[in-house]
Design a protein around this motif. Structure first.
Motif, short mmCIF file in Angstrom:
data_model
loop_
_atom_site.label_atom_id
_atom_site.label_comp_id
_atom_site.label_asym_id
_atom_site.label_seq_id
_atom_site.Cartn_x
_atom_site.Cartn_y
_atom_site.Cartn_z
N GLN A 1 0.84 -1.19 0.00
CA GLN A 1 0.00 0.00 0.00
C GLN A 1 0.88 1.25 0.00
OE1 GLN A 1 -2.35 -0.15 3.57
NE2 GLN A 1 -0.58 -0.24 4.92
N TYR B 1 -7.40 -3.03 6.62
CA TYR B 1 -7.55 -2.38 5.32
C TYR B 1 -9.04 -2.11 5.03
CZ TYR B 1 -6.00 -1.29 0.56
OH TYR B 1 -5.71 -0.64 -0.61
N THR C 1 -7.01 1.74 8.35
CA THR C 1 -5.97 2.53 7.69
C THR C 1 -6.50 3.93 7.39
OG1 THR C 1 -6.67 1.68 5.54
CG2 THR C 1 -4.83 0.55 6.61
#
Length: 565
Positions: free
Chosen positions: A192, A253, A324
């Motif tokens: 990411q 996530y 996140t």
């Protein structure tokens, strides 16, 4: 809440995470001995398709019939898509990496994992993996993207959004492997954004996990529940190393259903997916540490799957993870200052946050000539108290004003427009020099400017036409800025002037410099206001402390002494 405290609180409320003693000791053993088990020693961003092919050939030669490497397709540009098969168990697990070419952290980890599992003297808990399961490993699904380090394939398509169209040969190969083998679980391994944070903690999300849903309702099937336990196991396994060895954090996530994505559709097709995203590392850490975390985490989860199907891991650990955040970290944050914009009559309290683009391959020293700070951009102007930073600059009591723009005229200026002159201008706080030439000279002037371009140096911008009214007009390069200079003295030395409260207009608005806004260049000056508190404030009397030009700091002579005065 720090991750270890979160885990402790969950365990205290009855969430269990028990495994046999050997498996409990496995993560530490893997962490400590990982350097010995590396199949390739390149830092992940430096691993090219040819390196992968050589490593796979070596593994095949070394382990013979215990390992099968087969070509399951070709990329758009004809590179082989190779599947590794090992183990003899009836249940199959799919592990695939680098479907985005610039997300390489798990690729070497998978090779390291295969090499260790096939060692004749593998520990019993590792040998059990190959007795219970057959592992299907696609270590590099997008070799064309990996070669040039870009997300998409050679068609310009994001393979991870091609699960329905199957327009990419790489996507078709992945779907064919899934359909032929029908694995009961898959690990989808990605990277990411390196600046993703753990919620609003100001801490980097070095690892993020997700038990991918197979429908918009996020139905928890038995298979997805297993994926949740796998995520909990990853968190429990990696928490000690993130806390003490690496310095990052872990998060959950984004769970939003994506109808085009492979992870969501694999789950819908009957192969629940564990998504593992490798993120950023604190400054000074080597990107190879991300491969190490993948190696330890995935191998430990596989071992616990083979032992008791992860029954010792409660999904609550996964469910309670903070999410996140894409705006919770910046490379540099200037805290506590007062920004004075061209349009503002007075300075006002605001922080600045900006990023210094640092390509992975430049960080890993395998992209010679790549500029690490090119194109530094502001990401926040305002309250940055919850934004973590690789570097924090204390600016309490300082004024922050946009950097200067200046102009010069005529082709003869080429005689003094050299690297040294532009560097000295940057140390005066000049971000841009507009060079006004005739149309016949423009092409040559552009070539000259391109040859002089460098990070942190005043940018030369050739153009046709007359200088802006009120612009600082240069007739030559200045000498070095004097110690203890005020803002007004700097502008005067450059050929301009300041007049009290309109000085920021001279330095920014009338010269065409945009105000400090997210997305604009990280080019600004730090000024120490005069001791008196006259009204209106006079920026011309403020002492110059430093200039940040495109994210690179230039400190004024004896600025440290001034700051302590």
């Amino acid at each position: 809440m720090p991750l270890l405290l979160l885990l402790a609180s969950l365990l205290a409320t009855g969430v269990s995470s028990t495994t046999d003693t050997a498996t409990h000791q496995l993560p530490r053993l893997l962490w400590d001995t990982w350097p010995e088990h590396r199949v390739v020693d390149q830092t992940p961003p430096c691993l090219r398709p040819a390196d992968l092919d050589a490593a796979l050939d070596l593994l095949a030669q070394r382990h013979g019939e215990r390992l099968r490497v087969e070509e399951v397709g070709r990329s758009v540009l004809g590179r082989p898509l190779r599947l590794i098969t090992l183990g003899r168990g009836p249940e199959k697990i799919l592990l695939f990496s680098q479907m985005h070419g610039d997300e390489p952290s798990a690729t070497p980890a998978l090779l390291d994992m295969v090499g260790l599992l096939l060692e004749p003297a593998a520990r019993p808990e590792l040998a059990r993996i190959l007795e219970r399961f057959t592992l299907l490993v696609l270590p590099m699904l997008n070799p064309d993207g990996a070669e040039i380090y870009q997300r998409r394939n050679a068609q310009g398509i994001d393979i991870n959004r091609d699960a329905l169209n199957l327009a990419t040969p790489e996507g078709r190969a992945l779907k064919a492997v899934r359909d032929r083998h029908e694995p009961f679980l898959a690990f989808n391994l990605h990277d990411q954004n390196r600046r993703t944070a753990v919620a609003d903690t100001g801490r980097l999300a070095t690892i993020a996990v997700l038990a991918v849903s197979g429908d918009e309702a996020q139905t928890v099937t038995p298979g997805r529940l297993r994926a949740m336990r796998a995520c909990s196991a990853l968190v429990t396994t990696l928490a000690p190393y993130l806390e003490s060895e690496v310095g990052g954090g872990v998060a959950r996530y984004d769970e939003d259903w994506n109808a085009r994505a492979f992870g969501d559709n694999l789950t819908a097709w009957g192969t629940p997916v564990v998504l593992l995203e490798s993120g950023g590392l604190p400054p000074g850490r080597n990107l190879a540490e991300l491969a190490r975390l993948n190696f330890v985490g995935v191998l430990t989860v596989l071992a616990e799957l083979a032992t008791d199907d992860l029954q010792g891991h409660d999904p609550a650990i996964y469910r309670k993870l903070p999410k996140t955040a894409s705006n919770g970290w910046a490379d540099v944050v200037v805290r506590g200052g007062s920004v004075w914009q061209p349009s503002s009559p007075l300075p006002y309290r605001a922080d600045l946050a900006f990023d210094l683009p640092r390509p992975d391959r430049a960080e890993a020293d395998c992209a010679a000539g790549t500029q690490q700070h090119a194109g530094a951009r502001l990401v926040e102007v305002g309250d940055a108290r919850f934004i973590g930073a690789g570097q924090s600059i204390e600016a309490a009591g300082r004024w922050i004003v946009p950097a200067l723009h200046a102009s010069t005229r005529g082709w003869r200026a080429r005689r003094w427009l050299d690297a040294g002159a532009l560097d000295r201008l940057a140390r005066h706080g000049v971000a841009t020099v507009r060079w006004h030439v005739t149309a016949t000279r423009l092409a040559a002037a552009l070539d000259h400017a391109e040859a002089l371009a460098a990070t942190g140096r005043a940018r030369l911008e050739p153009t046709v036409g007359a200088p802006d009214r009120g612009a600082i007009l240069l007739s030559g390069a200045p000498e070095e800025p004097p110690a203890g200079a005020t803002f007004g003295e700097l502008v005067a030395r450059l050929g301009g002037s300041t007049d009290g409260a309109t000085a920021t207009g001279t330095s920014a608005s009338s010269l065409g410099l945009p105000p400090l806004r997210p997305g604009s260049s990280a080019s600004f000056l730090l000024l120490m206001p005069p001791g008196s508190r006259e009204a209106p404030p006079d920026p011309s009397a403020a002492r110059f402390e430093s200039a940040w030009i495109d994210g690179v700091e230039h400190r004024a002579p004896n600025a440290a002494a001034n700051a302590d005065a």
